[in-house]
Design an enzyme around this catalytic site. Structure first.
Site, short mmCIF file in Angstrom:
data_model
loop_
_atom_site.label_atom_id
_atom_site.label_comp_id
_atom_site.label_asym_id
_atom_site.label_seq_id
_atom_site.Cartn_x
_atom_site.Cartn_y
_atom_site.Cartn_z
N CYS A 381 0.83 -1.20 0.00
CA CYS A 381 0.00 0.00 0.00
C CYS A 381 0.87 1.26 0.00
O CYS A 381 1.49 1.56 -1.00
CB CYS A 381 -0.99 -0.04 1.17
SG CYS A 381 -2.38 1.12 0.98
N HIS A 507 -3.55 -5.27 -0.07
CA HIS A 507 -3.10 -5.82 1.22
C HIS A 507 -3.14 -7.34 1.19
O HIS A 507 -4.11 -7.97 1.62
CB HIS A 507 -3.99 -5.30 2.36
CG HIS A 507 -3.78 -3.86 2.67
ND1 HIS A 507 -2.87 -3.42 3.62
CD2 HIS A 507 -4.33 -2.73 2.15
CE1 HIS A 507 -2.89 -2.10 3.68
NE2 HIS A 507 -3.77 -1.66 2.78
N GLU A 509 -1.72 -9.41 3.02
CA GLU A 509 -1.69 -10.02 4.37
C GLU A 509 -3.06 -10.47 4.82
O GLU A 509 -3.17 -11.30 5.75
CB GLU A 509 -1.08 -9.05 5.39
CG GLU A 509 -1.89 -7.81 5.71
CD GLU A 509 -1.60 -6.62 4.83
OE1 GLU A 509 -1.86 -5.47 5.25
OE2 GLU A 509 -1.12 -6.84 3.69
#
Length: 546
Positions: A381, A507, A509
């Protein structure tokens, strides 16, 4: 009929209700059941999207664009539950819906009260979070029993259980057994008082999960049973895990919690809970002798939960490479003030997302260090945006290149506000949120890692790569390797002539699991391990995620 499990907490916050709820979900899935998970939060914010990470930790984003509590990250890492906007309700969200109904005249002139209107709205939220096709719905009540903020939620679940068919609801209370080192004793009184407060509200817990750092004796379990009106076999010890939070489901199954829940809810108890692959993973974690050190250069490194999903995903990458990932948490401001010397010895550098100008130049300095010294780099990001700024300044020669977010008068706004964000005034829930498609350039590192050209990833941002600079970057050594074709947005940048250099606008994750590591994290950790071993960058493995 959907069965319901309500998880409450007592004595202190941060006891691990979220992890316990996630582990419960995983255990039930391993018995062949379909589960849903939901978090009810007592704070008045409509969602955590506008809250500081220092206050709340990371903001977890679902596929449908909900900004939610970080516990939902635990739910998705442990289970296959599909989480949506209905998976996280706050006091603010509940009250907003009730007030909107009152303004429309839905209550026909009646006085609007906590009971029944607020509690009815909470019960509706619980139903919304439990689709008809699931077998068991797990609802975690945030906060601590006795807090004034959580009283409406506890009253609502009390009513919910009273109205449900007998045997369809189960209450699990997570509580603390403090250990006094001076006297060498575990104390049960806080647990007794917590359960007493819960019973005053009208809820009798069916199962107690007792958090403790030392083993609970049989006599102590019997004492808790007697004073809390819970059967002895329903007093479960939950000791601090030795080396990984992923030990928790195994410990709970060993304590018989899966059989207790199945029996209490009338579920099939003939099959054993199969955790063989999970235990094999834990054994690999326990016995690995390889290690690499990754520096996370961020703004909120003082609070571990601010980057919770990133740290977990790095561990998942370590599992994929059979190595231990050692974290070095580095303040981005320190990098800018003290210099990049504090990054020496790191085998990989990760720059996470974030907001605000503080620490931005330190992140850019760290990226320069990684690029010039062939250290594996991964930017997420804002980390990707910083990589674009760094490259524009130091390679393309665009002096003063910056993001328009913090430098509106920069001569080279290589990062600019998205057009559909220009007239947005409200901060909450107005960013580009949720899952969006991305097309990968064939032959790129991203393509190799994912093993396909079409992916979907979750986003949370307002600013993007400025397409006015598309040609300048395409004519350089940096590759723009991922695009959202529908809107022409650059989603991934990478430098092929580097051991590992990648920045992503999304993102990743949020889509990593211990048994299914995200391919970019797996590739990044593999590159860091190769750096640690002095072997150069390994060939990318073709892996994919759902």
């Amino acid at each position: 009929m959907v069965k319901h499990i309500f998880v409450t907490g007592g004595v202190v916050s941060s006891l691990g209700k979220g992890l316990t709820s996630a582990a419960l979900g995983m255990i039930l899935e391993r018995r062949g059941l379909k589960v849903s998970l939901q978090k009810l939060d007592p704070y008045i914010n409509v969602d955590p999207g506008t809250m500081s990470p220092y206050q709340h930790g990371e903001v977890y984003v679902t596929d449908d664009g909900a900004e939610t509590d970080l516990d939902l990250g635990h739910y998705e890492r442990y289970t296959h539950a599909v989480l949506t906007k209905s998976s996280n309700y706050t006091t603010g969200k509940i009250y907003s819906s009730v007030i909107a109904k009152e303004r429309r005249g839905d209550y026909l002139g009646r006085t609007v009260q906590v009971i029944p209107h607020i509690t009815d709205a909470i019960k509706e939220a619980i139903h919304d979070g439990a689709p008809d096709d699931v077998d068991v719905a797990i609802t975690e009540i945030g906060g601590t029993v006795g807090d004034i903020e959580s009283l409406p939620f506890l009253e609502a679940v009390r009513q919910f259980a009273l109205e449900a068919p007998q045997g369809d609801c189960l209450f699990v209370h997570v509580t603390l057994l403090p250990y006094l080192r001076a006297s060498g004793e575990l104390k049960t009184k806080p647990t007794q008082q917590s359960v007493g407060k819960l019973r005053e509200i009208g809820i009798q817990p069916d199962i107690l999960v007792c958090r403790t750092e030392v083993a609970m004796t049989r006599e102590m379990g019997q004492k808790i049973s007697l004073f809390c009106n819970v059967r002895p076999e329903c007093v479960i010890q939950e000791r601090d895990v030795e080396f990984s939070i992923y030990e928790l489901p195994v410990d709970l199954v060993d304590a018989g919690l899966d059989r207790l829940i199945a029996a209490r809810l009338g579920l099939d108890i003939t099959n054993a809970t199969d955790l063989s692959d999970w235990k094999e993973m834990l054994e690999r974690i326990r016995t690995t002798k390889q290690r690499c050190e990754i520096a996370v250069v961020g703004k909120y490194i003082q609070l571990h939960d601010a980057y919770k999903s990133i740290y977990e995903s790095l561990d998942h990458g370590g599992i994929a490479s059979n190595c231990e990932v050692v974290l070095r948490k580095v303040s981005a401001e320190d990098v800018h003030v003290k210099g990049t010397k504090i990054l020496e010895g790191a085998d990989g550098i990760l720059v996470p997302g974030g907001f605000g100008e503080r620490g931005l130049e330190g992140k850019i300095d760290a990226i320069t260090y990684a690029r010039e010294n062939n250290i594996p780099f991964f930017g997420i990001c804002l980390g990707m945006q910083c990589a674009v700024i760094e490259y524009a300044r130091n390679v393309l020669g665009f002096e003063g290149a910056h993001t328009a977010e913090h430098s509106p008068h920069t001569p080279h706004p290589v990062i600019a506000l998205m057009p559909d964000q220009e007239n947005v005034d409200d901060m909450g829930g107005t960013m580009r949120l949720g899952a969006y498609d991305c097309t990968l350039v064939e032959g790129s590192l991203a393509h190799q890692l994912y093993g396909k050209t079409q992916i979907s990833e979750r986003h949370r941002h307002r600013f993007e790569f400025n397409d006015d600079y598309h040609e300048a970057f395409e004519n350089s050594a940096m590759r723009l390797s991922g695009h959202n074709e529908g809107r022409g947005l650059v989603e991934i940048v990478e430098i092929p002539d580097h051991p590992f250099f990648m920045g992503v606008q999304f993102h990743p994750e949020f889509k990593s699991k211990p048994l299914k590591p995200h391919p970019i994290f797996a590739g990044f950790v593999a590159a860091a391990l190769a750096h640690a071993q002095g072997n150069g960058a390994p060939k990318a493995k073709k892996e994919s995620i759902a």
